[in-house]
Design a protein around this motif. Structure first.
Motif, PDB file in Angstrom:
ATOM      1  N   ALA A 176       3.625   0.884   2.477  1.00  0.00           N
ATOM      2  CA  ALA A 176       3.721   0.368   3.849  1.00  0.00           C
ATOM      3  C   ALA A 176       5.173   0.324   4.318  1.00  0.00           C
ATOM      4  O   ALA A 176       5.474   0.689   5.460  1.00  0.00           O
ATOM      5  N   LEU A 177       6.068  -0.109   3.441  1.00  0.00           N
ATOM      6  CA  LEU A 177       7.484  -0.152   3.807  1.00  0.00           C
ATOM      7  C   LEU A 177       8.021   1.250   4.079  1.00  0.00           C
ATOM      8  O   LEU A 177       8.790   1.462   5.021  1.00  0.00           O
ATOM      9  N   ALA A 178       7.591   2.220   3.286  1.00  0.00           N
ATOM     10  CA  ALA A 178       8.016   3.603   3.512  1.00  0.00           C
ATOM     11  C   ALA A 178       7.458   4.123   4.839  1.00  0.00           C
ATOM     12  O   ALA A 178       8.149   4.815   5.587  1.00  0.00           O
ATOM     13  N   ALA A 179       6.204   3.772   5.141  1.00  0.00           N
ATOM     14  CA  ALA A 179       5.608   4.191   6.415  1.00  0.00           C
ATOM     15  C   ALA A 179       6.373   3.573   7.579  1.00  0.00           C
ATOM     16  O   ALA A 179       6.616   4.227   8.607  1.00  0.00           O
ATOM     17  N   GLN A 180       6.765   2.318   7.425  1.00  0.00           N
ATOM     18  CA  GLN A 180       7.538   1.618   8.465  1.00  0.00           C
ATOM     19  C   GLN A 180       8.805   2.403   8.794  1.00  0.00           C
ATOM     20  O   GLN A 180       9.219   2.471   9.943  1.00  0.00           O
ATOM     21  N   GLU A 181       9.410   3.013   7.749  1.00  0.00           N
ATOM     22  CA  GLU A 181      10.657   3.757   7.932  1.00  0.00           C
ATOM     23  C   GLU A 181      10.430   5.227   8.262  1.00  0.00           C
ATOM     24  O   GLU A 181      11.388   5.967   8.437  1.00  0.00           O
ATOM     25  N   TRP A 200      -1.933  -4.351   7.050  1.00  0.00           N
ATOM     26  CA  TRP A 200      -0.557  -4.129   7.504  1.00  0.00           C
ATOM     27  C   TRP A 200      -0.183  -2.665   7.290  1.00  0.00           C
ATOM     28  O   TRP A 200       0.387  -2.017   8.163  1.00  0.00           O
ATOM     29  N   PHE A 201      -0.554  -2.143   6.131  1.00  0.00           N
ATOM     30  CA  PHE A 201      -0.311  -0.744   5.799  1.00  0.00           C
ATOM     31  C   PHE A 201      -1.008   0.169   6.808  1.00  0.00           C
ATOM     32  O   PHE A 201      -0.415   1.102   7.343  1.00  0.00           O
ATOM     33  N   ALA A 252      -7.261   3.773   3.710  1.00  0.00           N
ATOM     34  CA  ALA A 252      -6.794   2.403   3.525  1.00  0.00           C
ATOM     35  C   ALA A 252      -7.694   1.419   4.269  1.00  0.00           C
ATOM     36  O   ALA A 252      -8.037   0.352   3.745  1.00  0.00           O
ATOM     37  N   ALA A 253      -8.114   1.777   5.478  1.00  0.00           N
ATOM     38  CA  ALA A 253      -9.001   0.903   6.259  1.00  0.00           C
ATOM     39  C   ALA A 253     -10.349   0.753   5.566  1.00  0.00           C
ATOM     40  O   ALA A 253     -10.923  -0.338   5.529  1.00  0.00           O
ATOM     41  N   HIS A 279      -0.758  -4.358  -5.374  1.00  0.00           N
ATOM     42  CA  HIS A 279       0.026  -4.927  -4.275  1.00  0.00           C
ATOM     43  C   HIS A 279       1.349  -4.189  -4.110  1.00  0.00           C
ATOM     44  O   HIS A 279       1.738  -3.844  -2.994  1.00  0.00           O
ATOM     45  N   VAL A 280       2.042  -3.977  -5.239  1.00  0.00           N
ATOM     46  CA  VAL A 280       3.338  -3.292  -5.181  1.00  0.00           C
ATOM     47  C   VAL A 280       3.173  -1.904  -4.561  1.00  0.00           C
ATOM     48  O   VAL A 280       3.924  -1.518  -3.668  1.00  0.00           O
ATOM     49  N   GLY A 281       2.174  -1.157  -5.019  1.00  0.00           N
ATOM     50  CA  GLY A 281       1.969   0.190  -4.502  1.00  0.00           C
ATOM     51  C   GLY A 281       1.676   0.208  -3.017  1.00  0.00           C
ATOM     52  O   GLY A 281       2.267   0.978  -2.255  1.00  0.00           O
ATOM     53  N   VAL A 282       0.768  -0.673  -2.572  1.00  0.00           N
ATOM     54  CA  VAL A 282       0.404  -0.712  -1.146  1.00  0.00           C
ATOM     55  C   VAL A 282       1.594  -1.156  -0.297  1.00  0.00           C
ATOM     56  O   VAL A 282       1.887  -0.561   0.747  1.00  0.00           O
ATOM     57  N   LEU A 283       2.298  -2.195  -0.747  1.00  0.00           N
ATOM     58  CA  LEU A 283       3.421  -2.703   0.045  1.00  0.00           C
ATOM     59  C   LEU A 283       4.588  -1.721   0.075  1.00  0.00           C
ATOM     60  O   LEU A 283       5.228  -1.542   1.111  1.00  0.00           O
ATOM     61  N   LYS A 284       4.869  -1.065  -1.045  1.00  0.00           N
ATOM     62  CA  LYS A 284       5.941  -0.059  -1.050  1.00  0.00           C
ATOM     63  C   LYS A 284       5.569   1.114  -0.134  1.00  0.00           C
ATOM     64  O   LYS A 284       6.422   1.648   0.576  1.00  0.00           O
TER      65      LYS A 284
END
Length: 112
Positions: free
Chosen positions: A35-40, A72-73, A89-90, A28-33
């Motif tokens: 995703a947050l980096a992709a967002q930025e 989300w990612f 990821a999909a 979870h941490v890896g995927v969410l981190k």
């Protein structure tokens, strides 16, 4: 906003897991981190965290509880055009089953 709250919660989780390198929550941490980096728009950090999740066994261990984070990612990646990671990821999200559920083969899916 929501992104800031997600970021702080993920940072807390990451800090808590430092002494448990094999814990399933690293996925979870890896995927969410990532995703947050992709967002930025931070592709280097995104790819680094995606690698962490994969090294911790994302393909083998992803359960249905990871599906929302992976979706989300995938959306963040599509926005950036980083299609190589988005496709992977999909695919992982699509095959993520419940922890006790059977793993379905690609052949089984294509016949339905």
């Amino acid at each position: 906003g929501d992104i800031g709250r997600i970021r702080s919660e993920v940072d807390v989780a990451e800090a808590s897991l430092q002494s448990s390198p094999r814990h399933a929550l690293w996925l979870h941490v890896g995927v969410l981190k990532a995703a947050l980096a992709a967002q930025e728009g931070d592709e280097r950090t995104c790819r680094a965290w995606w690698s962490v999740a994969r090294e911790r066994g994302l393909e083998l261990r992803a359960g249905s509880e990871l599906r929302p984070a992976l979706m989300w990612f995938t959306e963040r990646l599509a926005d950036r055009g980083w299609n190589d990671i988005a496709a992977r990821a999909a695919a992982i999200a699509a095959q993520a089953t419940g922890t006790l559920g059977p793993m379905r083969s690609p052949m089984a899916r294509s016949r339905g």
